[in-house]
Design a protein around this motif. Structure first.
Motif, PDB file in Angstrom:
ATOM      1  N   GLY A 220      21.357 -12.605  -7.295  1.00 25.76           N
ATOM      2  CA  GLY A 220      22.521 -11.808  -7.654  1.00 25.76           C
ATOM      3  C   GLY A 220      23.829 -12.294  -7.078  1.00 25.76           C
ATOM      4  N   LEU A 221      23.793 -13.239  -6.154  1.00 28.75           N
ATOM      5  CA  LEU A 221      25.028 -13.731  -5.531  1.00 28.75           C
ATOM      6  C   LEU A 221      25.550 -14.917  -6.336  1.00 28.75           C
ATOM      7  CD1 LEU A 221      23.981 -13.451  -1.770  1.00 28.75           C
ATOM      8  CD2 LEU A 221      25.078 -11.736  -3.239  1.00 28.75           C
TER       9      LEU A 221
ATOM     10  N   GLN B 220      26.037  -7.561  -4.601  1.00 34.72           N
ATOM     11  CA  GLN B 220      24.937  -7.112  -3.773  1.00 34.72           C
ATOM     12  C   GLN B 220      23.732  -8.029  -3.986  1.00 34.72           C
ATOM     13  OE1 GLN B 220      25.498  -4.407  -1.675  1.00 34.72           O
ATOM     14  NE2 GLN B 220      27.577  -4.650  -2.521  1.00 34.72           N
ATOM     15  N   ARG B 221      23.052  -8.355  -2.905  1.00 35.53           N
ATOM     16  CA  ARG B 221      21.880  -9.218  -3.041  1.00 35.53           C
ATOM     17  C   ARG B 221      20.714  -8.425  -3.613  1.00 35.53           C
ATOM     18  NH1 ARG B 221      17.160 -11.368  -1.170  1.00 35.53           N
ATOM     19  NH2 ARG B 221      17.048 -13.659  -1.219  1.00 35.53           N
ATOM     20  N   ASN B 222      20.100  -8.988  -4.635  1.00 32.18           N
ATOM     21  CA  ASN B 222      18.907  -8.412  -5.252  1.00 32.18           C
ATOM     22  C   ASN B 222      18.021  -9.578  -5.669  1.00 32.18           C
ATOM     23  OD1 ASN B 222      16.926  -7.279  -6.817  1.00 32.18           O
ATOM     24  ND2 ASN B 222      18.308  -6.375  -8.335  1.00 32.18           N
TER      25      ASN B 222
ATOM     26  N   LEU C 234      10.454 -18.314  -6.357  1.00 31.39           N
ATOM     27  CA  LEU C 234      10.493 -17.440  -5.188  1.00 31.39           C
ATOM     28  C   LEU C 234      10.708 -15.989  -5.574  1.00 31.39           C
ATOM     29  CD1 LEU C 234      12.532 -19.754  -2.807  1.00 31.39           C
ATOM     30  CD2 LEU C 234      10.115 -19.152  -2.607  1.00 31.39           C
ATOM     31  N   LYS C 235      11.556 -15.754  -6.546  1.00 38.16           N
ATOM     32  CA  LYS C 235      11.759 -14.365  -6.977  1.00 38.16           C
ATOM     33  C   LYS C 235      10.502 -13.815  -7.632  1.00 38.16           C
ATOM     34  CE  LYS C 235      13.503 -14.152 -11.733  1.00 38.16           C
ATOM     35  NZ  LYS C 235      12.569 -13.080 -12.121  1.00 38.16           N
TER      36      LYS C 235
ATOM     37  N   ASP D  39      23.191  -8.799   2.926  1.00 35.86           N
ATOM     38  CA  ASP D  39      23.139  -7.687   1.979  1.00 35.86           C
ATOM     39  C   ASP D  39      24.132  -7.855   0.833  1.00 35.86           C
ATOM     40  OD1 ASP D  39      21.227  -6.391   3.602  1.00 35.86           O
ATOM     41  OD2 ASP D  39      22.823  -5.615   4.879  1.00 35.86           O
ATOM     42  N   GLU D  40      25.313  -8.391   1.135  1.00 37.68           N
ATOM     43  CA  GLU D  40      26.318  -8.575   0.099  1.00 37.68           C
ATOM     44  C   GLU D  40      27.211  -9.758   0.454  1.00 37.68           C
ATOM     45  OE1 GLU D  40      28.687  -5.021  -0.081  1.00 37.68           O
ATOM     46  OE2 GLU D  40      30.111  -5.779   1.417  1.00 37.68           O
ATOM     47  N   ALA D  41      27.908 -10.258  -0.549  1.00 37.50           N
ATOM     48  CA  ALA D  41      28.811 -11.390  -0.337  1.00 37.50           C
ATOM     49  C   ALA D  41      30.022 -11.243  -1.244  1.00 37.50           C
ATOM     50  CB  ALA D  41      28.099 -12.708  -0.607  1.00 37.50           C
TER      51      ALA D  41
END
Length: 807
Positions: free
Chosen positions: A673-674, A663-665, A559-560, A648-650
């Protein structure tokens, strides 16, 4: 008698209110009896029983429709599924309200060869398990009503008997080498239909756009059923928008009406039509009214305006804007029902697919229920639908004619659905085995003829096939076989392989990718391999241990990568839901293809949330491992924790301690990124994640144990009751070593058995609904319906002493 297709407004319910003036359809769900074997002849289905001859053999069972022969035995771990004839019978009170009207039985699908009888008269037959068809029973019913047995034996009711047969037949599609069950039975709805002497057969509402999508045109054509040769008729068609506003109303007159000849009813231009799209699947209604001296018929079709394009060597466009097709696949298959899915189950499944964020679905590998197509239209999901030419090579004239007929029926019956963009011509037609001869040129010739037929029947859509490289130049769109990280190489090879394959054809699509996962099985090793990617030297493909860790990482990587492939039209992973198959008896759940992101009963696996985190617009957050009760490793060893979210972030908390915000990337693998490396404490651990999307805060929580003690070889089986409510008991089997430690890497096969009053809830084809399966992390779970009595459940595994538990 030639088959006749009736298309109804919703799902075979009443089309319009006035019984005396309108075509009426009644679902025949109740009052059926079933026999899973053959009869000596039709007389055995209708012969009377009386005091002098009370025996009624063989014994029939009561069933409701839809019904499938193979509701349980499709996933029976010890026997092949039944392939042979079966009979259904019922009695109907038939009273057609129309003078000179016709009475029809309409089948939404029945497998695989079907014969229909009124009393002892054969009134119709059909070959093919997936297209719709209709039998006219008018004359046979009228004749039967004149007999003495109509009132004396059947008390004014008409006996209907139906023989279905899914026996193996090389000259029938689909091939029995296919990786799915070829089911038998009345597994879609059956309807009793009353029509006037002249009725509508099919309506074709062809929509087109022009002037930079600002102008729309509807071209309305129809075919009619006219066995009594009614000479003339008049009528009108109305076009209404989604709010019910009439935007066009045109009259037409017909003369010299011939059955199955397509008549043009008229054209309508619509200025600035509302476009059908994924987020606003706008549908117009086309209502055709036909009036003769014999009565009135009304039929309504839903249509939409949309424009699509597969760019040459480039992406896909919907209504002029680039759209990455994010898709999956489905089979008609469900736990405890097999192919006999009800409307409510289909609605739930399609809503789950939409909620996951998918915008595309391939309906593999056959024409599917009208309910599914209606849902795709209303939910905004684009469709690839295909004929059942699947595997096995190419048969003879009978085989090829069936393929032509089924392709024609699929296109004509689903012509009006705006969701459909691709007609599939076949699947894996390079697969040898059904026939002594395997001739690539003959397969190419037949594929070419099917391609031409599809374009002749519907010039507005594209054709496609999957995996038949020597035919890849024939259809408009081609999908090769890649399967990076499962059947081929490592999943980190995906983008490279896809780019290489895409350059071989003008229009590339990637159907079928992913891998199997045994729900409830988790692996520490699979996640170790991803911590340092892409620099890791671990050969990832060796870690494809059917764990939920491995498959989520594989999906995550694909998916990425797809987000960095601007030329990609799209992809469809295989498959949304686990399904039964005769070719995989060795799988952890025997006879189940376990590549779904949900189990066969729609229970979500962890991988469902990976897709949702990439595809869904609705904010969500999910801590990986809800069904992973025990993690293991050394004391002080850091462990990977993943959170799948589109926020956006966790921020992650473990045992009340914050491990910081991320931060989600999407390009920061894994989990966009999570992900965190944390120290678990031995014993119980509480994990909480808080995710933020603008001002919205979402949370998720799991409890996990952490085991540092090592375990040895499994030598003991233990049974334990873990839940019980309202006559249902759930039991867990555990494999322990000599020191009574749970063997968390055990993959032994265990088999449950039951004696007593209860019933084992098995043959469901799920990780918690199979009496024989591989354990997941040293354990396996099954439930029992106690029937308010006493039972003893047992479990055994080769080389280990069996265990028993009183319930």
């Amino acid at each position: 008698m030639r088959n006749l297709i009736k298309i109804f407004l919703i799902t075979g319910l009443l089309l319009t209110g006035n019984l005396s003036q309108a075509q009426q359809s009644i679902r025949l769900n109740q009052g059926w009896q079933f026999l899973r074997e053959d009869l000596g002849g039709i007389w055995e289905a209708v012969r009377p029983t009386n005091s002098n001859n009370p025996e009624n053999v063989p014994l029939w069972q009561k069933v409701t429709l839809p019904h499938c022969f193979n509701a349980e035995d499709a996933v029976d771990p010890d026997h092949n599924y039944y392939q042979g004839p079966g009979w259904y019978r019922t009695r109907l009170s038939i009273s057609n309200p129309h003078n000179n009207g016709r009475t029809l039985l309409h089948f939404e699908g029945a497998g695989q060869k079907t014969q229909v009888y009124v009393y002892t008269t054969l009134v119709g037959s059909h070959v093919g398990g997936y297209d719709e068809w209709t039998v006219d029973i008018t004359d046979a019913v009228d004749a039967f009503k004149k007999t003495a047995v109509f009132q004396k034996q059947f008390k004014g009711q008409v006996p209907i008997s139906i023989r279905c047969d899914n026996s193996r037949d090389l000259e029938s599609m689909p091939s029995r080498l296919s990786d799915f069950m070829v089911y038998g039975g009345l597994y879609r709805y059956v309807n009793l239909v009353y029509t006037p002497a002249l009725s509508i057969d099919k309506v074709f509402a062809s929509s087109s756009l022009s002037d930079h999508l600002q102008g729309g045109k509807l071209d309305i054509k129809a075919t009619f059923y006219n066995p009594d040769k009614v000479s003339s008729a008049s009528g009108n068609f109305k076009i209404t928008d989604a709010k019910g506003k009439i935007i066009a109303d045109q009259k037409f007159n017909l003369k010299a009406i011939q059955s199955e000849v397509k008549f043009s009813l008229g054209q309508v231009n619509i200025k600035k039509p509302n476009l059908w799209s994924l987020n606003d699947p706008y549908l117009y209604a086309v209502e055709v009214t036909l009036q003769t001296s014999e009565g009135v018929v009304k039929q309504t079709e839903k249509v939409g305006f949309r424009d699509f394009l597969f760019a040459d060597n480039g992406p896909f466009y919907l209504n002029g804007k680039r759209l990455l097709l994010r898709g999956t696949h489905r089979h008609e298959d469900h736990a405890g029902l097999a192919a006999a899915e009800t409307d409510s189950i289909m609605r739930l499944e399609m809503q789950m697919i939409k909620d996951m964020g998918a915008n595309f679905i391939r309906l593999g590998h056959y024409q599917q229920s009208r309910t599914i197509l209606n849902l795709c239209d209303s939910l905004g999901i684009l469709v690839w639908e295909e004929e059942p030419w699947c595997r096995g090579g190419l048969g003879g004239p009978v085989y090829q004619e069936q393929g032509r007929r089924m392709l024609t029926n699929m296109i004509e019956q689903h012509y009006n659905h705006p969701s459909i963009i691709l007609w599939g011509l076949g699947n894996e037609n390079d697969w040898e085995g059904d026939f002594q001869e395997f001739d690539q040129q003959k397969i190419r010739d037949y594929m070419s003829s099917q391609n031409n037929l599809a374009h002749q029947l519907d010039p507005s859509r594209k054709t496609t096939i999957r995996r038949c490289d020597f035919c890849k130049d024939i259809p408009d769109v081609y999908s090769p076989s890649i399967w990076a990280g499962w059947y081929r190489g490592q999943y980190t090879d995906y983008r490279k392989i896809a780019e290489e394959e895409s350059k071989k054809v003008k229009h590339f699509f990637h159907a079928e990718w992913g891998g199997d996962s045994h729900a409830g099985r988790f692996s520490e090793n699979a996640d170790k391999a991803v911590v340092n990617l892409p620099d890791s030297n671990v050969h990832i493909a060796k870690e494809n241990d059917w764990s939920e860790n491995y498959i989520t990482n594989l999906f995550d990587w694909h998916l990425k990568e797809q987000e960095k492939m601007p030329w990609l039209t799209g992809s469809a992973f295989w498959v949304f839901k686990d399904f039964a198959t005769p070719v995989r008896p060795e799988n952890p759940v025997p006879n189940v293809n376990q590549k779904g992101v949900v189990e066969r009963d729609l229970t979500k696996k962890e991988s469902y949330y990976v897709f949702q985190s990439y595809w869904s617009a609705k904010p969500m957050v999910h801590l990986f491992g809800h069904n992973w009760p025990v993690r293991w490793g050394k004391a002080g060893e850091q462990k990977l924790v993943k959170v799948y979210s589109n926020c956006d972030e966790a921020e992650l908390f473990v045992n009340r301690k914050s491990y910081g915000k991320k931060q989600r990337n999407s390009q920061n693998f894994p989990a966009a990124g999570l992900h965190w490396m944390i120290d678990y404490q031995q014993g119980d651990n509480l994990l909480i994640v808080k995710a933020r999307k603008d001002k919205l805060i979402l949370t998720d929580t799991i409890y996990q144990q952490y085991q540092t003690e090592k375990w040895g070889k499994p030598v003991k089986l233990v049974l334990k009751k873990i839940a019980g409510k309202e006559g249902k008991v759930t039991v867990q089997a555990m494999l322990l070593d000599a020191d009574n430690r749970l063997c968390l890497d055990a993959v032994n096969v265990v088999a449950f058995s039951l004696a007593g009053d209860g019933k084992l809830l098995d043959n469901l084809g799920t990780s918690r609904g199979s009496r024989k399966l591989q354990v997941y992390n040293g354990r396996a779970i099954i439930s029992v319906d106690t029937n308010n009595g006493k039972s003893v459940i047992g479990v055994q595994s080769t080389g280990i002493e069996s265990a028993f538990l009183n319930l």
